[in-house]
Design a protein around this motif. Structure first.
Motif, mmCIF file in Angstrom:
data_model
loop_
_atom_site.group_PDB
_atom_site.id
_atom_site.type_symbol
_atom_site.label_atom_id
_atom_site.label_comp_id
_atom_site.label_asym_id
_atom_site.label_seq_id
_atom_site.Cartn_x
_atom_site.Cartn_y
_atom_site.Cartn_z
ATOM 1 N N GLY A 54 55.658 17.309 9.474
ATOM 2 C CA GLY A 54 56.286 18.631 9.414
ATOM 3 C C GLY A 54 57.489 18.695 10.347
ATOM 4 O O GLY A 54 58.520 19.295 10.019
ATOM 5 N N ALA A 55 57.358 18.074 11.514
ATOM 6 C CA ALA A 55 58.450 18.085 12.511
ATOM 7 C C ALA A 55 59.697 17.388 11.968
ATOM 8 O O ALA A 55 60.812 17.897 12.102
ATOM 9 N N GLN A 56 59.493 16.241 11.342
ATOM 10 C CA GLN A 56 60.636 15.505 10.781
ATOM 11 C C GLN A 56 61.290 16.305 9.661
ATOM 12 O O GLN A 56 62.514 16.431 9.592
ATOM 13 N N LEU A 57 60.435 16.872 8.819
ATOM 14 C CA LEU A 57 60.960 17.632 7.695
ATOM 15 C C LEU A 57 61.739 18.858 8.172
ATOM 16 O O LEU A 57 62.839 19.153 7.699
ATOM 17 N N LEU A 58 61.171 19.565 9.152
ATOM 18 C CA LEU A 58 61.808 20.793 9.635
ATOM 19 C C LEU A 58 63.153 20.474 10.299
ATOM 20 O O LEU A 58 64.152 21.167 10.065
ATOM 21 N N MET B 92 56.640 15.004 1.291
ATOM 22 C CA MET B 92 57.497 16.190 1.220
ATOM 23 C C MET B 92 58.944 15.761 1.096
ATOM 24 O O MET B 92 59.347 14.712 1.588
ATOM 25 N N GLU B 93 59.736 16.650 0.482
ATOM 26 C CA GLU B 93 61.161 16.364 0.359
ATOM 27 C C GLU B 93 61.951 17.443 1.099
ATOM 28 O O GLU B 93 61.741 18.643 0.849
ATOM 29 N N PRO B 94 62.853 17.037 1.991
ATOM 30 C CA PRO B 94 63.607 18.054 2.752
ATOM 31 C C PRO B 94 64.764 18.635 1.940
ATOM 32 O O PRO B 94 65.920 18.616 2.365
ATOM 33 N N LEU B 95 64.431 19.174 0.787
ATOM 34 C CA LEU B 95 65.461 19.704 -0.109
ATOM 35 C C LEU B 95 66.057 20.996 0.459
ATOM 36 O O LEU B 95 65.333 21.896 0.868
ATOM 37 N N VAL B 96 67.375 21.062 0.437
ATOM 38 C CA VAL B 96 68.083 22.220 0.996
ATOM 39 C C VAL B 96 68.901 22.866 -0.110
ATOM 40 O O VAL B 96 69.534 22.178 -0.896
ATOM 41 N N THR C 25 69.005 14.594 14.423
ATOM 42 C CA THR C 25 70.058 15.597 14.139
ATOM 43 C C THR C 25 70.934 15.815 15.376
ATOM 44 O O THR C 25 70.656 15.287 16.452
ATOM 45 N N GLN C 26 71.957 16.632 15.185
ATOM 46 C CA GLN C 26 72.826 17.038 16.310
ATOM 47 C C GLN C 26 72.440 18.426 16.834
ATOM 48 O O GLN C 26 73.176 19.007 17.644
ATOM 49 N N ILE C 27 71.359 18.993 16.344
ATOM 50 C CA ILE C 27 71.025 20.386 16.690
ATOM 51 C C ILE C 27 70.770 20.524 18.192
ATOM 52 O O ILE C 27 70.028 19.742 18.785
ATOM 53 N N GLY D 289 70.142 20.217 7.465
ATOM 54 C CA GLY D 289 70.694 20.325 6.111
ATOM 55 C C GLY D 289 71.294 21.697 5.835
ATOM 56 O O GLY D 289 72.272 21.823 5.108
ATOM 57 N N TYR D 290 70.711 22.719 6.423
ATOM 58 C CA TYR D 290 71.253 24.075 6.257
ATOM 59 C C TYR D 290 72.446 24.328 7.188
ATOM 60 O O TYR D 290 72.991 25.423 7.215
#
Ligand SMILES: Cc1ncc(C[n+]2csc(CCOP(=O)(O)OP(=O)(O)O)c2C)c(N)n1
Length: 556
Positions: free
Chosen positions: A5-9, A172-176, A39-41, A15-16
């Motif tokens: 879940g952490a990776q996907l989130l 799961m797929e991190p679809l945005v 990520t760069q977040i 992605g958003y």
């Protein structure tokens, strides 16, 4: 794809286009670790959940992109409290909290209560995630709801007091859906016949006025609004939320109408024979509790939210649609020959009378400094592409009434009612728009709320400028307490709204920000310039007159 879940989130938020998240630990810890890896977040931990919500809100309003804030279970209600302003302002904030686990709930788990009901009145959607497989669709729905229609906050509660559900794994797929990464995802087209009918009323009116609100700024429809006003010679008043939709210097702009307003706007709206509301709910604040204009005035309304159209004023015509689409269609259809010379001249006279009335206070050399003078200096000196934020209460009255934007490239964002909102919101706005100068106007009572966030600004080098109207009091309350005491309050009555005299510039310097104290009006422009050029968080503490009370709204 097997992901935690952490990776996907982390992947989905990136992605958003999320660049910052605002929180108080500990929540979704593994997600933060994955954000660093994948990520760069930037993960900003703040000194309170309410401030984190305000930062996310400032971020959202400055960019149109959802602002993300988070809290673990024991901080959840602090976060909920901070969502109220975003809810009132139609700001797309997404709040993540830790929550109960089905295996242990009702067994007196440390720090745990049922938080979900508290989010109900401050969100458009309030939901729980109990299985990791639901991360993708629930996160997509959060972005969809936050940004669509009239935008607003969303709450997702993750299973586990710290949202430990994020450590579980699933396919799961991190679809945005990029469409929902910012406001507005949809631009509903109006029914053309209905729009023509509405336009017909507007063209025929002798003394029309447009009241433009936050819906115009959410739609990015300011240029169309100004063009239509010019094409039809129609004066424009704005809500406080819509203040930056037409430059303060534009000859057809009469000012902010309603309670935290400019006298000229209330006079013009009260004198109009037709009021066209665009992107405003015509709520109590914008209409001075439905006194300006009076209920019964011939009225038109354009809004993206069906339930808003006609809610507060009976209408001659109401149109459902996106503001930008509606205004540009009207511009194409408009009969540009209609000119209302006498009405426009009359409106100019009302605006000139306002200028004459406040000329001396706007230029006051008084020491302690008059807040009107600060507003006038900001009108002149904030950079061409600045984002200006204002706190509520007196700050909203001063800036709503006395401050002018100079072009559509400048933004103005205001607290929708929460004292203390503006300082953290200004930090969030700077995170969202690092290339733009950010200037926040707040009173000292407003600043006290989240003073600790100076340290957050220093730690993350958030180079926002904050101007404190420091009268060592919350003197907006003076008028109300005089009334409560039946005329003039006792000397002891002042205990109810006065504070210690503190030099906030020194406090800011001690924490590591740039602090500048201004005691003479003529020193303000240099201080503002220095603050904005410094590339550091900067606080200008302006010593102001405790006797200065903003003019009360007029009924017309
Ligand atoms: C959360 C919250 N609590 C209380 C208020 C009521 N309130 C509005 S203005 C104000 C005092 C404002 O003081 P300050 O920010 O110093 O500005 P000043 O009135 O001195 O110009 C208060 C307590 C509010 N708007 N929001």
């Amino acid at each position: 794809m097997k992901l935690t879940g952490a990776q996907l989130l982390a992947d989905m938020l990136a992605g958003y286009g999320v660049s910052h998240v605002f929180m108080v630990p500990a929540v979704l810890r593994r997600t933060f670790a994955e954000m660093e890896r994948r990520t760069q977040i930037k993960r900003l931990h703040c000194h309170g959940e309410k401030a984190a919500a305000y930062m996310a809100d400032g971020y959202a309003r400055a960019s149109g992109k959802p602002g993300i804030c988070m809290a673990q279970v024991v901080g959840a209600l602090n976060l909920a409290a901070g969502l109220r302003d975003a809810y009132l302002a139609h700001s797309p904030v997404i709040a993540f909290t830790g929550g109960r686990d089905a295996k242990t709930k009702f067994r007196k788990v440390y720090q745990e209560i049922d938080d979900v009901p508290a989010f109900e009145p401050v969100t458009k959607w309030n939901a729980t995630i109990d299985a990791v497989e639901r991360f993708p669709d629930m996160v997509r729905q959060a972005f969809r709801v936050a940004t669509s229609g009239a935008p607003g906050p969303v709450h997702l509660q993750f299973r586990g007091n710290e949202g430990q559900l994020d450590q579980e794994e699933a396919d799961m797929e991190p679809l945005v859906e990029a469409q929902f990464a910012r406001v507005p995802p949809f631009r509903p087209r109006p029914d053309e016949a209905e729009l023509k009918r509405l336009l017909g009323f507007l063209e025929k009116a002798e003394k029309p006025v447009i009241v433009a609100g936050g819906g115009v700024r959410a739609s990015g429809a300011s240029a169309e609004l100004v063009a239509l006003a010019e094409a039809l010679s129609i004066p424009v008043a704005t809500s406080l939320n819509g203040k930056d939709c037409i430059p303060g210097t534009h000859p057809l702009n009469v000012g902010v109408v309603g309670s935290y307003s400019r006298e000229s706007a209330n006079r013009v709206v009260a004198a109009a024979d037709l009021v066209c509301f665009v992107g405003t709910s015509a709520g109590g604040m914008t209409t001075h509790v439905w006194a300006v204009p009076k209920i019964g005035v011939p009225a038109l309304q354009i809004d993206i939210e069906p339930e808003t159209i006609g809610r507060n004023y009976p209408l001659k015509a109401g149109v459902l649609g996106d503001a930008k689409v509606c205004l540009s269609m009207m511009l194409q259809l408009a009969d540009r020959t209609s000119r209302r010379k006498a009405w426009v001249e009359n409106v100019r006279r009302v605006c000139d009378e306002w200028k004459d009335k406040y000329k001396s206070s706007l230029a006051s050399e008084g020491i302690p400094i008059r807040p009107e003078r600060i507003c006038a200096e900001l009108s002149k000196h904030v950079p061409d592409d600045a984002i200006v934020l204002s706190d509520t209460g007196h700050a909203g009255m001063w800036m709503g009434g006395m401050y002018d934007t100079r072009s559509l490239a400048q933004s103005f964002i205001r607290s929708a009612g929460h004292l203390g909102w503006a300082f953290p919101a200004g930090l969030g706005a700077k995170c969202a728009a690092p290339g733009r100068p950010v200037v926040t106007f707040t009173g000292d009572a407003g600043l006290w709320y989240h003073l600790g966030e100076i340290e957050t600004a220093v730690r993350w080098n958030i180079a926002a400028g904050t101007v404190v109207n420091n009268n060592s009091s919350g003197n907006q309350s003076k008028r109300g307490f005089d009334r409560a005491y039946g005329g003039e309050q006792t000397a002891k009555g002042r205990e109810l709204w006065t504070y210690t005299n503190v030099d906030f510039a020194r406090v800011a310097s001690d924490i590591g920000a740039l602090g500048i104290r201004v005691e003479r009006p003529k020193d303000f422009p240099k201080a503002l310039n220095e603050a904005l050029k410094s590339g550091r968080p900067a606080l200008i503490d302006v010593v102001t007159d405790i006797e200065a009370i903003a003019p009360a709204a007029v009924n017309g």
